[in-house]
Design a protein around this motif. Sequence first.
Motif, short mmCIF file in Angstrom:
data_model
loop_
_atom_site.label_atom_id
_atom_site.label_comp_id
_atom_site.label_asym_id
_atom_site.label_seq_id
_atom_site.Cartn_x
_atom_site.Cartn_y
_atom_site.Cartn_z
N TYR A 1 -20.98 -16.63 13.19
CA TYR A 1 -20.84 -15.59 14.13
C TYR A 1 -21.00 -14.25 13.76
N VAL A 2 -21.54 -13.34 14.77
CA VAL A 2 -21.55 -11.75 14.26
C VAL A 2 -20.28 -11.36 14.47
N VAL A 3 -19.96 -10.57 13.29
CA VAL A 3 -18.56 -9.98 13.08
C VAL A 3 -19.05 -8.39 12.51
N ARG A 4 -18.10 -7.60 12.91
CA ARG A 4 -18.13 -6.14 12.47
C ARG A 4 -17.00 -5.83 11.95
N GLU A 5 -16.77 -4.68 11.24
CA GLU A 5 -15.46 -4.15 11.01
C GLU A 5 -15.19 -2.77 11.65
N GLY A 6 -14.03 -2.40 12.09
CA GLY A 6 -13.63 -1.08 12.78
C GLY A 6 -12.46 -1.08 13.12
N LEU A 7 -11.68 0.18 12.96
CA LEU A 7 -10.32 0.47 13.41
C LEU A 7 -9.43 -0.27 12.53
N GLY A 8 -9.73 -0.80 11.45
CA GLY A 8 -8.97 -1.60 10.33
C GLY A 8 -8.73 -3.16 11.02
N LEU A 9 -9.84 -3.68 11.84
CA LEU A 9 -9.84 -4.88 12.16
C LEU A 9 -11.33 -5.61 12.23
N VAL A 10 -11.26 -6.76 11.90
CA VAL A 10 -12.58 -7.74 12.00
C VAL A 10 -12.55 -8.16 13.37
N TRP A 11 -14.11 -7.89 13.93
CA TRP A 11 -14.35 -8.16 15.36
C TRP A 11 -15.43 -9.25 15.44
N LEU A 12 -15.13 -9.96 16.34
CA LEU A 12 -16.32 -10.99 16.40
C LEU A 12 -16.93 -11.21 17.99
N PRO B 1 -6.22 4.16 18.73
CA PRO B 1 -5.66 4.72 17.28
C PRO B 1 -6.19 3.90 16.34
N ASP B 2 -6.67 4.48 15.34
CA ASP B 2 -7.18 3.89 13.86
C ASP B 2 -5.93 3.57 12.91
N ALA B 3 -6.42 2.60 12.06
CA ALA B 3 -5.22 2.44 10.97
C ALA B 3 -5.30 3.77 9.87
N GLY B 4 -3.97 3.91 9.49
CA GLY B 4 -4.09 4.96 8.53
C GLY B 4 -2.91 5.67 8.74
N ALA B 5 -2.84 7.08 8.16
CA ALA B 5 -1.63 7.94 8.32
C ALA B 5 -1.29 8.11 9.50
N GLY B 6 0.10 7.98 9.83
CA GLY B 6 0.58 8.22 11.17
C GLY B 6 0.82 7.02 12.00
N SER B 7 0.26 5.93 11.72
CA SER B 7 -0.07 4.50 12.48
C SER B 7 0.73 3.34 11.60
N CYS B 8 1.19 2.37 12.28
CA CYS B 8 1.80 1.09 11.93
C CYS B 8 1.23 -0.09 12.80
N THR B 9 0.60 -1.12 12.24
CA THR B 9 0.27 -2.04 12.87
C THR B 9 0.97 -3.52 12.57
N ALA B 10 1.18 -4.32 13.70
CA ALA B 10 1.64 -5.80 13.41
C ALA B 10 0.88 -6.54 14.31
N THR B 11 0.92 -8.06 14.12
CA THR B 11 0.17 -8.94 14.91
C THR B 11 1.41 -9.95 15.27
N LEU B 12 1.06 -10.61 16.27
CA LEU B 12 2.08 -11.79 16.83
C LEU B 12 1.09 -12.94 17.43
N THR B 13 1.58 -14.02 17.36
CA THR B 13 0.97 -15.37 17.79
C THR B 13 2.00 -15.78 18.81
N TRP B 14 1.41 -16.04 19.94
CA TRP B 14 2.33 -16.57 21.19
C TRP B 14 1.70 -17.65 21.93
N ASN B 15 2.81 -18.55 22.13
CA ASN B 15 2.37 -19.88 23.04
C ASN B 15 2.44 -19.49 24.49
#
Length: 345
Positions: free
Chosen positions: A116-127, A146-160
């Motif tokens: 699959y084609v993937v690229r990186e940007g904003l601190g994420l891998v996109w498909l 908002p980009d990842a980096g100074a002044g930011s914080c990121t989290a992920t969730l998996t929901w049913n």
Amino acid sequence: MGTDENRQTQRLGAPEDFVRDTWYPVLESKRLGRRPVGVTRLGRQLVLWRDAQGRPVAQDAACPHRGADLSKGRVVSGCLECPYHGLRFAADGACVRVPCEGSTRPIRADLRVKGYVVREGLGLVWLWWGEEREELPPLPWTHELPDAGAGSCTATLTWNVPFARVMEGNLDLHHFPFAHRRWAPGMGTLLDPYTARLEGDTIHTHGVLRRDDGKPWDGRSGFEAEIRVLFPHLVLLRFGSFTQAMAAVTPIDAESTWVVFRYRSSLPLLGGLVAWLLVQSEVRLIQPEDYALLRDSEPRHPAREDFHLVRADAGIALWYRLYERRLEAQRRALPSGEVVQRAVR
């Protein structure tokens, strides 16, 4: 097929119903290092890894030889090695080594893993989820989110929780004084003013939650928020002058959803701490309450006709309109009878 059967077919939430021809985030870049990573996204079991140049690669996780999970393998000399029999696959999916056959025997062309084609940007891998093209569109909203980096914080969730239900929740502002009353005591329940409009594939909403005192809004009181959605799955939220948030939503399968969200604060000196505190409050306080409500909402795969929407749901109504139109267009493009076959499997 009768009307009821047609309606049920449209609500199956099958993997074929995921909105196509768009970029979906599938993993945080920082999670992808030297070892392969296995994820399920868009109804597919995938393996993500980095080639010799450090570029991300996404392929089906099942080895074409005998189905072993390639995410349990390793990366050797810029190729992905199967943990079961040592077959190696290049970034383009071609098999380049079959140890049991020796180095002189030609490798069969059908020993190929789908990529699959993937690229990186904003601190994420996109498909890229859609038809192959000579030139793909750029990653969406790279100058808005908002980009990842100074002044930011990121989290992920998996929901049913199915994808549509998660997106519905992201556009819902007037639930806050009730679903989260413990954390917002005294917040007004009147959503006024409130506007929602569609501009291309972008839904713009703006609203103020305030006390219902019978007076026009004075322009200062209440909780003011702007929510924009780039259909189908990117959300940008602004609260006040210093705080910005994003959510990017990707189906795992028909019943579950992966969400990555990020806060960014431009507050001088303290922006990073503020963003971290906001993310922690979301993970520990707000999101568990939203999850419990969305998980138990019925039907799990709704259509607009299932709802009795009010004025404050105008943004949600616009999203469902786009969603149903896009899925209907995709179904019309399927070979004749394929939708019916999916419904009776």
